[in-house]
Design a protein around this motif. Structure first.
Motif, short mmCIF file in Angstrom:
data_model
loop_
_atom_site.label_atom_id
_atom_site.label_comp_id
_atom_site.label_asym_id
_atom_site.label_seq_id
_atom_site.Cartn_x
_atom_site.Cartn_y
_atom_site.Cartn_z
N ALA A 1 2.81 6.85 -6.71
CA ALA A 1 1.81 7.81 -7.21
C ALA A 1 2.23 9.24 -6.90
O ALA A 1 2.09 10.15 -7.73
N TYR A 2 2.78 9.45 -5.70
CA TYR A 2 3.24 10.80 -5.35
C TYR A 2 4.42 11.21 -6.22
O TYR A 2 4.55 12.39 -6.59
N GLU B 1 4.38 12.70 3.36
CA GLU B 1 4.00 13.35 2.09
C GLU B 1 2.53 13.76 2.11
O GLU B 1 2.18 14.85 1.63
N ALA B 2 1.68 12.88 2.64
CA ALA B 2 0.26 13.23 2.73
C ALA B 2 0.04 14.42 3.66
O ALA B 2 -0.81 15.29 3.41
N LEU C 1 0.83 -1.21 0.00
CA LEU C 1 0.00 0.00 0.00
C LEU C 1 0.86 1.26 0.00
O LEU C 1 0.65 2.18 -0.81
N TRP C 2 1.86 1.31 0.89
CA TRP C 2 2.70 2.51 0.98
C TRP C 2 3.57 2.67 -0.26
O TRP C 2 3.83 3.80 -0.70
N THR C 3 4.00 1.56 -0.86
CA THR C 3 4.78 1.65 -2.09
C THR C 3 3.96 2.26 -3.21
O THR C 3 4.45 3.11 -3.97
N CYS C 4 2.70 1.84 -3.32
CA CYS C 4 1.81 2.41 -4.36
C CYS C 4 1.64 3.92 -4.13
O CYS C 4 1.65 4.70 -5.10
N TRP C 5 1.48 4.32 -2.87
CA TRP C 5 1.34 5.76 -2.59
C TRP C 5 2.59 6.52 -2.99
O TRP C 5 2.51 7.58 -3.62
N LEU C 6 3.76 6.01 -2.62
CA LEU C 6 5.01 6.71 -2.91
C LEU C 6 5.23 6.83 -4.42
O LEU C 6 5.71 7.87 -4.90
N GLY D 1 2.66 14.03 -7.18
CA GLY D 1 2.69 14.80 -5.94
C GLY D 1 3.30 16.18 -6.06
O GLY D 1 2.75 17.15 -5.53
N ALA E 1 5.05 7.84 3.59
CA ALA E 1 3.79 8.15 2.91
C ALA E 1 2.96 9.13 3.72
O ALA E 1 2.35 10.07 3.18
#
Length: 363
Positions: free
Chosen positions: A151-152, A293-294, A144-149, A156, A290
């Motif tokens: 995407a950012y 960044e959020a 999950l966190w890898t996908c966020w990073l 981002g 993550a």
């Protein structure tokens, strides 16, 4: 000593040399200080006595010779190349399509990219070592966190700059010159770098196996593996820098080396730790990165509320001084350093590279 031998009798009976027993004892948390209670200078000396005192049958395997490098496995090499191929094909299609077809291609490309990355990580040097049902939750968090990073990395910086300017007023259009720019070069470089990452992980694993059979003690093994670990990471970062240069030139986007290399180092270290059975630290560090960044985005949105302008002051000062790219560089850089320190302790232990029989269930 008798109690220790009884507890680890199966480990000692299966071991082919004292170092394998020492790796197993290390995995159970036995240190040189513990060995001193048994009147031994270190864990390896204790393992030598245990190896000598446990009887063996005639079918006990001999001490293995240092293994040769395993032959290249075409299956995992092809899987490691899949994410880069899918990403390049999707980006090429986006350059040639418009309107609704472009949205459909984006959706299909994202699904295909996720499946390709999952296939690349399912088998081969980058596959995560399982340590029982408790590892399922950290593994889910890492994904999950890898996908966020990722995407950012693509969206981002453009979103952060747009929010700081009072936007965003439009959705991302997939170009670097729009009001909400998309950085496709960093995404292409990171997906293409799956192949160098797999090769680096295989280089580390094979080198550690050779040193495991050639070392005389745990300290000697750690000393031999530490430069191998650092060299492996350096080789990957050099390959990633070259791929990012190529991607930026082909796509006509500015190269952001600091942002790409810090994220690449963070993801590689997290995967190397997971591949050797250590999942909790990568899940924690990636989750914190993550969340940071959020939070940078959240405080800028929150600062628009009446009387809350002070919330966005630290992030705004960072943007004014270093630009939107400074946020992921700072976050991923700190996370990569934390995982590097953790990997320097964990991946230089013999138990991280020992056979499953030597690790036992207590690791």
């Amino acid at each position: 000593m008798k109690a220790l031998l009884h507890r680890h009798r199966e480990l000692c009976a299966r071991a082919v040399d004292p170092l394998e027993i020492a790796a197993g004892l290390e995995a159970y948390g036995i240190t040189d200080r513990t060995a001193a209670r048994f009147r031994h200078r270190d864990v390896f000396s204790l393992a030598e006595e245990m190896f000598a005192r446990v009887p063996r049958g005639a079918d006990t395997p001999p001490r293995p010779e240092p293994p040769a490098d395993p032959p290249a496995r075409g299956a995992w090499i092809v899987r490691a190349l899949l994410p880069g191929a899918v990403c390049v094909a999707t980006l090429a299609g986006l350059r040639l399509t418009h309107g609704r077809m472009r949205l459909v291609l984006t959706a299909v490309g994202l699904v295909a990219l996720v499946l390709a990355v999952r296939a690349a990580l399912a088998r081969g040097p980058l596959s995560a070592r399982r340590r029982g049902p408790a590892s399922a939750a950290p593994a889910t968090g890492v994904r999950l966190w890898t996908c966020w990073l990722l995407a950012y990395a693509a969206l981002g910086d453009g979103l952060l700059a747009a929010v700081a300017a009072g936007g965003p007023d439009t959705l991302p259009l997939g170009t670097a010159d729009s009001a909400w720019p998309v950085d496709t070069a960093v995404l292409a470089a990171l997906t293409l770098s799956c192949a160098p990452a797999a090769w680096s992980a295989e280089l580390l694993a094979s080198g550690a196996r050779r040193r495991l059979t050639a070392s005389r003690g745990l300290g000697e093994f750690a000393t031999a593996v530490r430069p191998l670990l650092l060299g492996t990471i350096a080789l990957y970062l050099a390959a990633l820098a070259g791929l990012h240069t190529l991607s930026a030139a082909v796509l006509g986007e500015p190269a952001a080396y600091a942002r790409t290399l810090t994220l690449g180092a963070l993801l590689l270290l997290a995967r190397l730790l997971a591949a050797h059975g250590f999942r909790r630290a990568p899940a924690l560090v990636l989750g914190v990165a993550a969340a940071a960044e959020a939070s940078a985005l959240s405080v800028l949105f929150g600062s628009r509320l009446p009387g809350c302008a002070f919330l966005g002051a630290p992030v705004q000062a960072l943007l004014d001084g270093w630009g939107p790219g400074s946020v992921p560089v700072l976050v991923c850089g700190v996370g990569a350093l934390a995982l590097l320190a953790h990997a320097s302790r964990r991946l230089t232990r013999a138990s991280a590279h020992a056979p499953a029989a030597a690790r036992g269930d207590g690791r």
